[in-house]
Design a protein around this motif. Sequence first.
Motif, PDB file in Angstrom:
ATOM      1  N   VAL A 209       0.899  -1.197   0.102  1.00  0.00           N
ATOM      2  CA  VAL A 209      -0.019  -0.142   0.055  1.00  0.00           C
ATOM      3  C   VAL A 209       0.892   1.155  -0.240  1.00  0.00           C
ATOM      4  CG1 VAL A 209      -1.839  -1.223   1.268  1.00  0.00           C
ATOM      5  CG2 VAL A 209      -0.081   0.151   2.408  1.00  0.00           C
ATOM      6  N   ILE A 210       0.191   2.503  -0.360  1.00  0.00           N
ATOM      7  CA  ILE A 210       1.071   3.797  -0.446  1.00  0.00           C
ATOM      8  C   ILE A 210       0.728   4.321   1.070  1.00  0.00           C
ATOM      9  CG2 ILE A 210       1.467   5.843  -1.388  1.00  0.00           C
ATOM     10  CD1 ILE A 210       2.241   3.452  -3.144  1.00  0.00           C
ATOM     11  N   ALA A 211       1.906   4.142   1.751  1.00  0.00           N
ATOM     12  CA  ALA A 211       2.016   4.673   3.058  1.00  0.00           C
ATOM     13  C   ALA A 211       3.461   5.172   3.479  1.00  0.00           C
ATOM     14  CB  ALA A 211       1.353   3.839   4.015  1.00  0.00           C
ATOM     15  N   GLU A 212       3.602   5.704   4.701  1.00  0.00           N
ATOM     16  CA  GLU A 212       4.759   6.012   5.204  1.00  0.00           C
ATOM     17  C   GLU A 212       5.254   5.026   6.475  1.00  0.00           C
ATOM     18  OE1 GLU A 212       8.463   7.306   6.826  1.00  0.00           O
ATOM     19  OE2 GLU A 212       6.603   7.230   8.188  1.00  0.00           O
ATOM     20  N   ALA A 213       6.136   4.208   6.212  1.00  0.00           N
ATOM     21  CA  ALA A 213       6.582   2.927   6.944  1.00  0.00           C
ATOM     22  C   ALA A 213       6.628   3.208   8.359  1.00  0.00           C
ATOM     23  CB  ALA A 213       7.771   2.350   6.572  1.00  0.00           C
ATOM     24  N   SER A 214       7.368   4.277   8.757  1.00  0.00           N
ATOM     25  CA  SER A 214       7.536   4.588  10.286  1.00  0.00           C
ATOM     26  C   SER A 214       6.138   4.752  10.763  1.00  0.00           C
ATOM     27  CB  SER A 214       8.600   5.284  10.582  1.00  0.00           C
ATOM     28  OG  SER A 214       8.128   6.732   9.965  1.00  0.00           O
ATOM     29  N   GLN A 215       5.235   5.736  10.456  1.00  0.00           N
ATOM     30  CA  GLN A 215       4.174   6.063  10.936  1.00  0.00           C
ATOM     31  C   GLN A 215       3.283   4.938  10.818  1.00  0.00           C
ATOM     32  OE1 GLN A 215       2.506   9.641   9.322  1.00  0.00           O
ATOM     33  NE2 GLN A 215       3.978  11.039  10.202  1.00  0.00           N
ATOM     34  N   LEU A 216       3.190   4.124  10.084  1.00  0.00           N
ATOM     35  CA  LEU A 216       2.298   2.853   9.959  1.00  0.00           C
ATOM     36  C   LEU A 216       2.579   1.819  10.929  1.00  0.00           C
ATOM     37  CD1 LEU A 216       0.058   1.561   8.286  1.00  0.00           C
ATOM     38  CD2 LEU A 216       1.556   0.251   6.938  1.00  0.00           C
ATOM     39  N   THR A 217       3.880   1.712  11.055  1.00  0.00           N
ATOM     40  CA  THR A 217       4.375   0.949  12.303  1.00  0.00           C
ATOM     41  C   THR A 217       3.972   1.577  13.616  1.00  0.00           C
ATOM     42  OG1 THR A 217       6.155   0.374  11.070  1.00  0.00           O
ATOM     43  CG2 THR A 217       6.114  -0.179  13.440  1.00  0.00           C
ATOM     44  N   GLN A 218       3.877   2.804  13.708  1.00  0.00           N
ATOM     45  CA  GLN A 218       3.337   3.631  14.927  1.00  0.00           C
ATOM     46  C   GLN A 218       2.087   3.166  15.215  1.00  0.00           C
ATOM     47  OE1 GLN A 218       4.200   7.801  14.769  1.00  0.00           O
ATOM     48  NE2 GLN A 218       2.463   8.235  16.153  1.00  0.00           N
ATOM     49  N   VAL A 219       1.485   3.269  14.057  1.00  0.00           N
ATOM     50  CA  VAL A 219      -0.180   3.113  14.462  1.00  0.00           C
ATOM     51  C   VAL A 219      -0.466   1.867  14.689  1.00  0.00           C
ATOM     52  CG1 VAL A 219      -2.369   2.661  13.164  1.00  0.00           C
ATOM     53  CG2 VAL A 219      -0.951   4.962  12.766  1.00  0.00           C
ATOM     54  N   PHE A 220       0.259   0.548  14.098  1.00  0.00           N
ATOM     55  CA  PHE A 220       0.028  -0.584  14.629  1.00  0.00           C
ATOM     56  C   PHE A 220       0.525  -1.055  16.110  1.00  0.00           C
ATOM     57  CE2 PHE A 220       0.510  -2.352   9.910  1.00  0.00           C
ATOM     58  CZ  PHE A 220      -0.665  -1.902   9.916  1.00  0.00           C
ATOM     59  N   ILE A 221       1.516  -0.166  16.460  1.00  0.00           N
ATOM     60  CA  ILE A 221       1.998  -0.491  17.813  1.00  0.00           C
ATOM     61  C   ILE A 221       1.025   0.110  18.832  1.00  0.00           C
ATOM     62  CG2 ILE A 221       3.654   0.493  19.600  1.00  0.00           C
ATOM     63  CD1 ILE A 221       5.611   0.154  17.099  1.00  0.00           C
ATOM     64  N   ASN A 222       0.585   1.453  18.481  1.00  0.00           N
ATOM     65  CA  ASN A 222      -0.471   1.959  19.109  1.00  0.00           C
ATOM     66  C   ASN A 222      -1.647   1.187  19.569  1.00  0.00           C
ATOM     67  OD1 ASN A 222       1.092   4.003  19.998  1.00  0.00           O
ATOM     68  ND2 ASN A 222      -0.088   5.540  18.523  1.00  0.00           N
ATOM     69  N   LEU A 223      -2.245   0.558  18.573  1.00  0.00           N
ATOM     70  CA  LEU A 223      -3.544  -0.567  18.434  1.00  0.00           C
ATOM     71  C   LEU A 223      -3.220  -1.763  19.185  1.00  0.00           C
ATOM     72  CD1 LEU A 223      -4.880   0.289  14.777  1.00  0.00           C
ATOM     73  CD2 LEU A 223      -5.459   1.539  17.130  1.00  0.00           C
ATOM     74  N   VAL A 224      -1.921  -2.299  19.040  1.00  0.00           N
ATOM     75  CA  VAL A 224      -1.691  -3.497  19.510  1.00  0.00           C
ATOM     76  C   VAL A 224      -1.625  -3.396  21.038  1.00  0.00           C
ATOM     77  CG1 VAL A 224      -0.144  -5.246  19.871  1.00  0.00           C
ATOM     78  CG2 VAL A 224      -0.601  -4.722  17.674  1.00  0.00           C
ATOM     79  N   ASN A 225      -0.645  -2.155  21.542  1.00  0.00           N
ATOM     80  CA  ASN A 225      -0.801  -1.943  22.904  1.00  0.00           C
ATOM     81  C   ASN A 225      -2.140  -1.627  23.563  1.00  0.00           C
ATOM     82  OD1 ASN A 225       2.047  -2.029  23.455  1.00  0.00           O
ATOM     83  ND2 ASN A 225       2.457  -0.194  22.662  1.00  0.00           N
ATOM     84  N   ASN A 226      -3.031  -1.094  22.976  1.00  0.00           N
ATOM     85  CA  ASN A 226      -4.481  -0.708  23.379  1.00  0.00           C
ATOM     86  C   ASN A 226      -4.980  -1.820  23.625  1.00  0.00           C
ATOM     87  OD1 ASN A 226      -3.927   1.876  23.317  1.00  0.00           O
ATOM     88  ND2 ASN A 226      -5.051   2.542  21.630  1.00  0.00           N
ATOM     89  N   ALA A 227      -5.077  -2.969  22.410  1.00  0.00           N
ATOM     90  CA  ALA A 227      -5.719  -4.139  22.700  1.00  0.00           C
ATOM     91  C   ALA A 227      -5.223  -5.097  23.834  1.00  0.00           C
ATOM     92  CB  ALA A 227      -5.286  -5.120  21.439  1.00  0.00           C
TER      93      ALA A 227
END
Length: 639
Positions: free
Chosen positions: A492-510
């Motif tokens: 997908v078209i995105a920015e890798a570090s920011q996408l990883t940041q989103v995933f980390i936040n959501l996994v931590n919230n879970a």
Amino acid sequence: MTTLWHEAKLIDITEDGRNKLELYRSNLQGAIKEHEYLPITLASDKRIIDLAVYADPVIAKAVNIYLEKLAADSGASDIYFMDRNGATLAASNWNSDASFIGRNFSFRPYFQQAKSGQTGHYFAFGITSNVPGYYISHPVRPDGTTFAGAMVVKTHLEALVQRWTRGSESVLVTDQNGIVIISSNPEWRFRDLAGLDNKDRPRLIASRKYGSYPLEAMPLLEGRWPLDEGPTTLSLAPVAQDETQSKTTDQTTGTLQNRPDTPGKTSYLVTASNLPKQGWRMFLLTDKSLLDRSVISAGAMGGAAHIILTGLIFIVLQRRRAMMEQLEIRDWSQRELERQVRLRTTDLMNTNQRLAEEISQRSRTEDALRTAQAELVQTSKLAALGQMSAGIAHEINQPLTAIRNYAENALKFIARGNDETANRNLKRISELTDRMGRITNNLKTFSRRPEQDNQPVDVPVQMQKAIDLVLETGRAGVSNITLHQNGDIKPVIAEASQLTQVFINLVNNAADACQNIEKPEISITITGGEDRLIVKINDNGHGILPDNLPKLFDPFFTTKPFGDGLGLGLSICYGIIRSFGGTIRAENRPQGGASFIIELRYDGPVETDGENGISTSMLPAARTSPESSIHFEQHHGQS
């Protein structure tokens, strides 16, 4: 009286002619401007610039197909590109018998205009197609200064000519040579109106600018074509008589001596207007017989009016005596009316004074409102500054925690003599400091990042990095995190570090949601669709209260105890995903727990009208394949 009527009617017809001429003029300019943007836009197209620089046949083939489709969609006659020497490298008609490919049109004025850095405009018959059209050109400069070729669009004006032909007015347009190029009367087209010199006529015919037309003179019998915008009167013979009458035409002035009793002639009132950009001139010819019939009708009406007026005078004289008797009554009524007017005038003056006072009061109120608005804007700026500071602190907190854990573990591994693991921890500390640097250099959490920062990103790889980081930092406290992949997974078209940041936040919230659960589980599914990719992060925690779902992504909204969070994590995730052209939403799972759903586009951000960008109702059914699952167990004591 007839003379006065004639003059008044002449003024009306002249004014009406000017108005109609302006409409025709606007209509013609609109037809020309319909495709004026195309060569300017295409001159900066990357495909055209690559063809101008490399002249690669493979590139030319792709450009041919592109221009063919563009011409069909836009309605343009032909679209083609010429190199710096005037040779045609690509054209929309590449697949036709009259293809421009390989033809050199450097002698055409529109190419010379583009070569000099101007947007070219030129009307002529096509050398290859022998079809008249209007050419618009624009220079192609790959580096912004060097001329590398010209982009040309040819548009037909035949549809406009057909509309004018079906109209009731006689209108014609001449170019800078005085040749009629557009006319509502087809028999007048490509005739000499200004009177060409004998030395100029063969040259213009040989140039093929007007096709094979002989450029015969207009059949002018009386009068002269107007030299300015003032109306003139002239007479024209039928075109069929042109050959026999052309012998007496003055080729220098384009006029003919008076010919009384010439059969079939038509007299016109002529109004003219200029088109300076093209160097053209437009004429509207109004049949003079309309004016003559109007004058005759006016004379008949005048006679009838005279008879009626005589009768009225007789009646008036008879009633004059009775009217005199009523004058005194009328005088009294007049005086009473004047008194009433004075009273109303006084009332109006008082009302105007009150209105002036109200207007003054409203002005003062508006000044106070503007002052309050300015203060509100300043307050909003200060609030935004506070939000930005809190967001930066929140973003840097996670890397700092990870750095501390990595550093402590590295010391332990060094003490044990495990240099390899210690070096890996130190390397990850370096990566996290780089990430903190990117965070401080990009203070954009709630606004779209520049498009040039977005690149193709492998989502499963970034998700694995996020899972590794969550497990390694020991934040999650969950021993069962699974990752599933379904369908055709594309970048997908995105920015890798920011996408990883989103995933980390959501996994931590879970993970936080699974606290105090007997068997906590986090399940992550990545599904590839037709035009987008879906990421679902599921947990078996306590779920989300229905009242909190609409406010979940609002800044500073949190359900955690005071001091455990600022309520910015999900709001930041929302802003990042929207900057990629995607969407994020949350929902409760029927079997318990919550699910966060992210949709990412393969082709990058797009402009949308909705608040949350892409609607999930537009998502096509994903292509399913045998499910692949990656299972991660938490490794205690891992760096």
